[in-house]
Design a protein around this motif. Structure first.
Motif, short mmCIF file in Angstrom:
data_model
loop_
_atom_site.label_atom_id
_atom_site.label_comp_id
_atom_site.label_asym_id
_atom_site.label_seq_id
_atom_site.Cartn_x
_atom_site.Cartn_y
_atom_site.Cartn_z
N SER A 6 -3.42 14.72 2.66
CA SER A 6 -2.97 15.94 2.01
C SER A 6 -3.07 17.88 3.21
O SER A 6 -2.74 19.22 3.49
N HIS A 37 -8.78 14.66 3.15
CA HIS A 37 -7.63 14.08 2.07
C HIS A 37 -6.98 14.38 2.65
O HIS A 37 -6.68 15.50 3.67
N PRO A 77 -6.29 3.85 2.39
CA PRO A 77 -5.11 4.73 1.20
C PRO A 77 -4.58 4.53 0.47
O PRO A 77 -4.37 5.58 -1.20
N LYS A 78 -6.63 3.72 -0.22
CA LYS A 78 -6.33 3.63 -1.92
C LYS A 78 -6.81 5.27 -2.24
O LYS A 78 -6.84 5.36 -3.06
N GLY A 86 0.97 -1.14 -0.04
CA GLY A 86 0.02 0.07 -0.08
C GLY A 86 0.72 0.71 -0.05
O GLY A 86 1.80 1.30 0.17
N LYS A 87 0.28 2.14 -0.04
CA LYS A 87 0.62 3.52 -0.12
C LYS A 87 1.27 4.14 1.64
O LYS A 87 1.21 3.46 2.42
N LYS A 88 2.37 4.53 1.34
CA LYS A 88 3.16 5.30 2.50
C LYS A 88 2.56 6.45 3.10
O LYS A 88 2.65 7.19 1.83
N LEU A 89 1.80 6.45 4.10
CA LEU A 89 1.54 7.60 4.15
C LEU A 89 2.46 7.85 5.84
O LEU A 89 2.00 7.61 6.71
N HIS A 90 2.37 9.28 5.69
CA HIS A 90 2.63 10.27 7.04
C HIS A 90 1.81 10.41 8.68
O HIS A 90 1.92 10.32 9.79
N ASP A 122 -6.51 8.22 -0.75
CA ASP A 122 -5.64 9.12 0.41
C ASP A 122 -6.87 9.64 0.77
O ASP A 122 -6.44 11.72 0.98
#
Length: 108
Positions: free
Chosen positions: A70, A68, A33-34, A3-7, A36
């Motif tokens: 971000s 989101h 994660p998919k 999966g994506k690496k999120l903060h 965001d």
């Protein structure tokens, strides 16, 4: 496939930095994660019209919608400010997320 690496991770305290709920903070309930997205407790509350199903009562329910990734920043407990994170390697070889400003570790 990884999966994506999120903060941010589940149970982190975050601050919303953009959007209608700007400057609100809360605990991360879940991460998507998919898409965001993260669901933050008490932030981006929307109303959903629910039909009655079985023993559940219908009506207008309020629940949190995803924000989101971000638009959120991790809240440092020591600085008490939204901060960026960096990854540092601990003495035992494990990686941990740390505050860029003060060096406080988020992973216990």
């Amino acid at each position: 496939m990884l999966g994506k690496k999120l903060h941010v991770k589940k149970n982190d305290t975050v601050v919303v930095i953009a959007g209608k709920d700007r400057s609100k903070s809360g605990k991360v309930i879940s991460i998507h994660p998919k898409k965001d997205g993260v669901i933050v407790e008490g932030v981006n509350v929307v109303k959903r019209h629910q039909k009655p199903r079985g023993s559940e009562q219908g009506g207008i329910l309020e629940k949190e919608a995803p924000v989101h990734i971000s638009n959120v920043m991790l809240l440092c407990g020591k600085c008490n400010k939204p901060v960026r994170t960096k990854t540092t390697v601990l003495e035992d070889g494990k990686k941990a997320r740390c505050c860029v400003k003060c060096g406080e570790s988020f992973d216990k």
